[in-house]
Write an enzyme that holds these catalytic residues in place. Structure first.
Site, short mmCIF file in Angstrom:
data_model
loop_
_atom_site.label_atom_id
_atom_site.label_comp_id
_atom_site.label_asym_id
_atom_site.label_seq_id
_atom_site.Cartn_x
_atom_site.Cartn_y
_atom_site.Cartn_z
N GLU A 267 -21.31 8.20 18.29
CA GLU A 267 -22.37 8.35 19.29
C GLU A 267 -22.98 9.75 19.27
OE1 GLU A 267 -20.95 6.97 23.11
OE2 GLU A 267 -20.80 4.91 22.38
N GLU B 94 -17.37 0.06 18.48
CA GLU B 94 -16.73 0.14 19.80
C GLU B 94 -17.18 -1.07 20.57
OE1 GLU B 94 -16.60 4.61 20.67
OE2 GLU B 94 -16.77 3.71 22.65
C1 GAL Z 1 -18.27 5.24 24.51
C2 GAL Z 1 -17.64 6.48 23.89
C3 GAL Z 1 -16.14 6.50 24.09
C4 GAL Z 1 -15.82 6.21 25.53
C5 GAL Z 1 -16.40 4.89 25.91
C6 GAL Z 1 -16.08 4.45 27.31
O1 GAL Z 1 -19.62 5.37 24.68
O2 GAL Z 1 -17.91 6.50 22.52
O3 GAL Z 1 -15.63 7.75 23.69
O4 GAL Z 1 -16.33 7.24 26.31
O5 GAL Z 1 -17.80 4.97 25.80
O6 GAL Z 1 -16.73 3.24 27.61
#
Ligand code: GAL
Length: 831
Positions: A423, A499
């Site tokens: 990100e 993710e």
């Molecule tokens: C994402 C981020 C992670 C964590 C996650 C929580 O955007 O890459 O490190 O913060 O959100 O939902």
């Protein structure tokens, strides 16, 4: 990876004042020597602590790895985003060591696997190097600063800044330290690269690149012999070649050899070879280097997805941060092994090391356990996400750190992709692609055998700004609904969910009625698994989208375990932004895990298990202790990998439900979905049942035959404690651990799902309590204490033996009003 050997330690008093005993170490080994023991430590600024004669007598004595922050009490004065612990400020480590005069003429190196962070290293008062990035290992040459035949001092200053992380980073020398005295002609740090360009059933052709250093002022001739051994230690190939080395120069030489009928590294049979490389001059062996590697083939194809040894594998992945819950960030092999085993039992086959290079131990274990890995370098580039982040060091260190990660890790068969970022905010910048191109080029200049990847959250911008075009395998964070469209637009792209989900929950906690929100005034999150930040969604949606888009490689759910810090959704008024997150104190650790901070599975763990495993299982929620709610409707959810599930309440059947046919409405809060109404999930079976105390029982059937069953009973009053050690026999190496689960049960032994008794621990024998925990993100009971309240019936005591322990450890657990329990942990030299 270098082979390691810890040599015997004697005592030397002649050379010094004897105010303290200095270990006399034999440095003549050709291998790295552990340098973890007998350090001194103190927090706070110290002007002269680097000096050789600085008096550190009052400092704390300890062995590494060490994380100072986890030893301190939780405090609202610290940022809850980084765990509510003191992860910033200056601190010093010092160690005295004897260097025999016979070592003169050798090159002396000290190797830190990771120091958190802004490390500066001094030998006898002189600075020999520094490393800002806490997640990367580094080696420093200390030769010219040493006094041979004397006592020497190494001092390490750590100076982590406040507001420098988005999660708990830990603090101090939290990974292993090594020293090595090498011949001036030797193999460079992380200096072998084993490639397998040709693999078939009949043979594997190996190309072994070896970086050789000649630091002599004269040209030299050497022989390099490499012997390849299989996992049983049998020789399966060898090669010896002669080389000429220029004076004062480093050179890369390549050796090729063939292994007949190679054993292929796979998830089911993760066979490891080792290449033992010797540098020789005549009969003299100047250096030895052991590299562990595997023979396996990986392919990423737009249509077929990810292939391991020619077979498509769907990535069933988890993102993992590096901390180990109650142990903090200090690396421990057994802690990592247990964590990975818990993940494997959930059905996990892949790990994303979010968002930084992991410990070496994690990668060694993934090699051994047959897990594939995305090795991730950075959470930000030049544009920071926090006030004092790594972006400050970006220009000077990013290339050095990225190369260091790849050189350290390139022989691990488990690693399938290099991630250059998570990100990264450059996605939003028109020229962000330039930085992506620079990093991708660096990565490829080190290794062309694995693709470059990154995780994008601003998908449209990453695409419009062409950043996504710079990488080989495109990771999308939290946009399963876009998979099909992206593949339509870019049919040649290889895509996965880097993710996914980000659902939050507290183990064993349920709010009624079932709503996708946190109950008024609560700091816990319902385990019906509906609540998350605006980008989050229940696992069900990702499962569904992956089924609809089989070309997608798979997913990495956020996260396998809870981690310290980032207590979403309790971030106070600054939630989702930078800055201090103490509005909702005492919440200070994450709720994202499928398992909690102690590794106890939450309900969500079993939802993944039902989708990712084949051994018949069934799981049911919630608990059945609803005092005062008699007659009220309680929704019951079941997860299974079988065909049907039947629910019985107090022996009465509430009917069978068929997986894939009987759907459960799941309310969604994802910002792109919520207008569509509930998702009809085929991954959960559900019944609405009026509460009557007694028991609920789910029976799973396949082909009409019972294959799994689970019972939950209404528990009576807490009556006694039960201790369950994961291992009652551990190694006496001073590092090994036994994880003891503490359960509170009623007089009939039924688990008390809502118990909260405070448990006192007592240890006798050759061991100590290394940490205690309970998985409650709001508990501020110290992890390094001797008591812990059970959270929804469970707590954990992590027991560690002392070095050369022999007398078994007895752990006793007591609590007011409960009958106590004890367990014995015995020792064996090695397991
Ligand atoms: C994402 C981020 C992670 C964590 C996650 C929580 O955007 O890459 O490190 O913060 O959100 O939902």
């Amino acid at each position: 990876m270098k082979n390691i050997k810890v040599l015997g330690i004697g005592l030397l008093c002649g050379l010094m004042s004897c105010s303290q005993q200095i270990p006399q170490q034999d440095y003549e080994s050709l291998e790295e020597i552990s340098f973890n023991d007998q350090w001194k430590f103190s927090r706070g600024k110290k002007a002269d602590a680097m000096k050789k004669d600085f008096n550190d007598a009052s400092w704390k004595s300890l062995d590494l790895p060490h994380d100072w922050a986890i030893e301190e009490p939780f405090d609202i004065a610290y940022n809850s985003r980084t765990g509510g612990l003191p992860v910033h400020g200056e601190a010093w480590y010092r160690k005295e060591f004897n260097v025999p005069s016979k070592m003169e003429g050798k090159k002396a190196f000290i190797h830190f696997e990771g120091v958190m962070n802004n490390a500066e290293v001094f030998i006898n008062g002189k600075k020999i190097g520094e490393r800002p990035y806490g997640y990367i290992g580094f080696e420093l040459d200390m030769t010219q600063y040493l006094n041979f035949g004397e006592i020497n001092t190494v001092a390490v200053k750590c100076a982590p800044e406040d507001l420098s992380a988005r999660w708990y980073p830990g603090a101090g020398i939290y990974r292993d330290v090594w020293v090595e005295f090498k011949h001036p002609i030797h193999i460079a740090f992380d200096g072998t690269f084993i490639k397998t360009p040709v693999i078939s059933e009949e043979k594997a052709e190996l190309v072994i690149d070896i970086d050789v250093v000649n630091s002599l002022e004269k040209q030299s001739s050497i022989d390099i012999e490499t012997i390849v051994q299989n996992q049983k230690g049998e020789k399966v190939g060898n090669i010896t070649k002669s080389y000429k080395l220029d004076k004062n120069a480093q050179k890369t030489v390549s050796q090729t050899l063939t292994i007949e009928q190679p054993e292929i590294w796979s998830m089911e049979n993760p066979h490891l070879y080792s290449a033992v490389t010797y540098i020789k001059q005549g009969d003299e062996v100047l250096d030895k280097y052991v590299s562990s590697f595997g023979v396996r083939e990986i392919e990423f194809l737009a249509k077929e997805g990810f292939l391991l040894n020619g077979e498509r594998i769907q990535l069933k992945g988890v993102c993992l941060h590096h901390d180990q819950g109650p142990l903090g960030a200090a690396v421990n092999r057994r802690a990592k092994e247990r964590q990975l085993q818990i993940m494997k039992d959930m059905g996990v086959n892949a790990i994303r090391t979010s968002h930084n290079p992991p410990s070496k131990v994690l990668l060694e274990l993934c090699d051994k356990m047959g897990l594939v890995v995305i090795d991730e370098a950075f959470d930000n580039w030049k544009i920071g996400k926090v006030e004092n982040g790594y972006n400050k060091d970006w220009d000077k260190w990013s290339e050095i750190d990225l190369r260091a990660m790849i050189r350290r890790d390139r022989n691990h068969p488990s690693i399938i992709m290099w991630s250059i970022g998570n990100e990264i905010l450059e996605q939003t910048k028109k020229d962000g692609w330039k930085e992506a191109r620079r990093l991708a080029r660096i990565t490829k200049s080190e290794d062309t055998s694995r693709p470059v990847t990154a995780g994008f959250n601003y998908h449209p911008l990453a695409i419009v700004n062409k950043l996504a075009h710079e990488i080989d395998v495109v990771g999308f964070n939290y946009f399963p609904m876009r998979y099909e469209k992206i593949l339509e637009e870019y049919p040649e792209w290889i895509v996965y969910g880097s993710e996914t989900s980000s659902c939050t929950s507290s183990r064993g906690y349920y709010d009624l009625p079932v709503e996708p929100k946190v109950a008024e005034g609560s700091k816990q999150v319902t385990s019906y698994d509906l609540v998350g930040p605006p980008w989050a969604y229940p696992p069900d949606l990702e499962f569904d989208m992956l089924e609809k888009s089989p070309r997608i490689l798979g997913e990495f759910m956020w996260t396998g375990f809870d981690y310290l810090g980032e207590p979403t959704p309790f971030g106070g008024k600054d939630n989702w932004t930078n800055g201090y997150w103490n509005g909702d104190w005492p919440s200070h650790s994450s709720y994202f895990g499928a398992a909690d901070l102690c590794g106890f599975p939450k309900d969500r763990y079993f939802l993944y298990q039902s989708q990712w495993t084949k051994t018949p299982m069934v799981h049911v929620l919630p608990h059945w202790n609803w005092d005062g709610k008699e007659g009220e409707i309680i929704p019951i959810h079941a997860f299974t990998n079988a065909e049907e599930v039947e629910l019985f309440v107090n022996g009465k059947s509430f009917g069978k439900k068929v997986k894939g046919v009987d759907l459960t409405p799941i309310k969604m809060t994802h910002r792109d979905w919520k207008k569509k109404g509930p998702m009809m999930s085929k991954y959960r079976l559900s019944w609405d049942v009026p509460f009557t105390p007694g028991k609920i029982e789910v029976v799973a059937y396949t082909d009409k035959k019972e294959v799994a069953r689970k019972v939950i009973k209404t528990a009576g009053k807490p009556h006694h404690i039960v201790l369950e050690a994961d291992r009652n026999l551990i190694a006496s190496d001073g590092k090994d651990l036994s994880y003891v689960t503490v359960k509170v049960v009623d007089k009939d032994g039924n688990f008390c799902y809502t118990a909260s008794n405070d448990i006192q621990f007592e240890v006798s024998g050759d061991g100590k309590i290394a940490g205690v925990g309970n998985g409650d993100a709001t508990s501020v009971t110290p992890h390094k204490g001797k008591h812990m309240e059970v959270f929804n019936g469970l707590a954990l005591a992590i027991i560690q033996g002392t070095k050369n322990a022999s007398s078994p450890i007895k752990l006793t657990a007591t609590a007011e009003g409960l009958a106590s329990a004890e367990t014995i942990i015995s020792f064996q030299q090695s397991l």
